[in-house]
Scaffold this motif. Sequence first.
Motif, PDB file in Angstrom:
ATOM      1  N   GLY A 126       0.857  -1.156   0.074  1.00 29.82           N
ATOM      2  CA  GLY A 126       0.025  -0.122  -0.075  1.00 29.82           C
ATOM      3  C   GLY A 126       0.766   1.252   0.018  1.00 29.82           C
ATOM      4  O   GLY A 126       1.951   1.415   0.072  1.00 29.82           O
ATOM      5  N   GLY A 127       0.174   2.422  -0.022  1.00 32.17           N
ATOM      6  CA  GLY A 127       0.800   3.677  -0.046  1.00 32.17           C
ATOM      7  C   GLY A 127       0.395   4.497  -1.171  1.00 32.17           C
ATOM      8  O   GLY A 127       0.092   4.320  -2.408  1.00 32.17           O
ATOM      9  N   SER A 128      -0.207   6.044  -0.827  1.00 34.70           N
ATOM     10  CA  SER A 128      -0.471   6.752  -1.675  1.00 34.70           C
ATOM     11  C   SER A 128       0.610   7.546  -2.054  1.00 34.70           C
ATOM     12  O   SER A 128       1.528   7.707  -1.428  1.00 34.70           O
ATOM     13  N   PHE A 129       0.144   8.599  -3.163  1.00 33.56           N
ATOM     14  CA  PHE A 129       1.267   9.272  -3.426  1.00 33.56           C
ATOM     15  C   PHE A 129       0.269  10.710  -4.247  1.00 33.56           C
ATOM     16  O   PHE A 129      -0.754  10.481  -4.520  1.00 33.56           O
ATOM     17  N   SER A 130       1.150  11.601  -3.994  1.00 28.67           N
ATOM     18  CA  SER A 130       0.665  13.100  -4.649  1.00 28.67           C
ATOM     19  C   SER A 130       1.884  13.669  -5.439  1.00 28.67           C
ATOM     20  O   SER A 130       3.196  13.540  -5.228  1.00 28.67           O
ATOM     21  N   TYR A 131       1.286  14.298  -6.570  1.00 32.27           N
ATOM     22  CA  TYR A 131       2.263  14.738  -7.652  1.00 32.27           C
ATOM     23  C   TYR A 131       1.789  15.850  -8.145  1.00 32.27           C
ATOM     24  O   TYR A 131       0.685  16.469  -8.043  1.00 32.27           O
ATOM     25  N   SER A 132       2.814  17.051  -8.524  1.00 27.69           N
ATOM     26  CA  SER A 132       2.549  18.131  -9.302  1.00 27.69           C
ATOM     27  C   SER A 132       3.581  18.467 -10.105  1.00 27.69           C
ATOM     28  O   SER A 132       4.688  18.187 -10.099  1.00 27.69           O
TER      29      SER A 132
END
Length: 481
Positions: free
Chosen positions: A165-171
């Motif tokens: 598992g593991g969420s991520f964010s990006y820009s």
Amino acid sequence: MKNRLQQLWDETVPMEGPCPQPDPAAVRRRVNAALNAIPSERSLYMRQKLRLAALVAAAAVLLAGSALAAASHWNVLDFYFQGGQSAAQDLVDDQPRSVCDEQYTLTVESSACDASAALLLVRVDARTDKAAAFMGTEDFNGIDLWSIHPVDPDYLSQDSAPAVGGSFSYSEVSALRTETSTTWRIRVDLSGMTCSQLSVRMGYMEPGLSISVPLDPAQPVEVAVNASGQGLAWYETRAAGPVTLHTVSLTPLSLQMDVSWTDQGLREEAPLPPIQFRMADGTLRTAGQMLNAPTQGTTLLESSGDTAAYRGTWNLTFRSVQDLSQIKALVVWGLEYPLDGSTPRPTEEESCDTLPFSLARVNPRPEGGGYLLPVRALCEGLGIDCDWDDASHTAVMTYRGITLELTWGSQTARLDGQPIELSLPVLVQDSTGQFHTAPDGASGTLCVEAFSELEDIWQLWICLPYDSQAECYADSWTIWP
């Protein structure tokens, strides 16, 4: 810039002689146009920093196209932290890793991590005109763009390692965009996981193509607190309440608080302990000065339905990379807890303007806008003066060396003389609750919408907690100096 460009030129085309020099005006136009065209990039500090970082990249593109731009190798920490990064250089993996197909080349330029998160700087280069055209559309930044997974180390010897598992964010780092490439900063949550690598895939490439990024997390310094006190409301934790702070773990990049609390109708997020920092030079620094504001509640680790008791962690990132030798102790609920593990001791009397406080919201909400901050009450909570000039209808206040000017009826504020566009004009609310959008002889409360530049430049946390059960916002702002 000349020396840096010559170095990049020599590394890329060493046999071509001296580096041709760019037109400075063209470089500046390119950078400013890219940054000013992005309404979502509201942080004044980040725009200023990216302007500097992008000058070389833009000049490189003007001189020799994306090949030379690719040689300008940015450090991932430059795009997550203010100031210098020397205290965390040992944590940075600067070895580029690439994979390509007929349409794209994917490169992980730089990475760094600790136990709470991995930070990546990733570039995508188009190899065909068709791929470059698609990269320039809104559809490119869609649900299929990234697939990023921490990988369980127990399975690394197998042909197909399962993702955990593991969420991520990006820009996107829009200032570094070229006609044939885009650059992205990506944060992957690693809280509560044991993993030794990340699998990074760009969804528009051929199936099966991905990059394995090894992880070597920074080892934290742990401080045992084991104390209880009043925590403050934050986001969906809609009211203050008791919380126990067990341990605090610090790395040069982030801080984690291990907390427990009981259910008092606050949902499953903990009240936030009012932590501060005693520096090696004796000064006291606040959470707002040291840490980026939380963007979500605690990560729930365990709960007990019978007793409504919960255990979880607050994960916070530092504004600047920290040399932990310069942090002497953590301060919470009147005690200082030294990082060297020595006996806690009572702190010196704290100034009231270093502690979090509540600020009643302005009601009602103006049409088309969010809830407003009462300007003079905010200044009183921060312990600063609010000077009103009746001739210009302007309030002037200075905090942490930065002067803010708010003019009644104007949608443009000024921070140290630099214009900042607001979502709403500065308003005055009279005693009947009516808003006045321009100077008209009325008297009342000067009000302004909370805006991100104020948080970034003044180093504040400003939050209006939301009560999801009642589906309404709280009656008071939470302000952390």
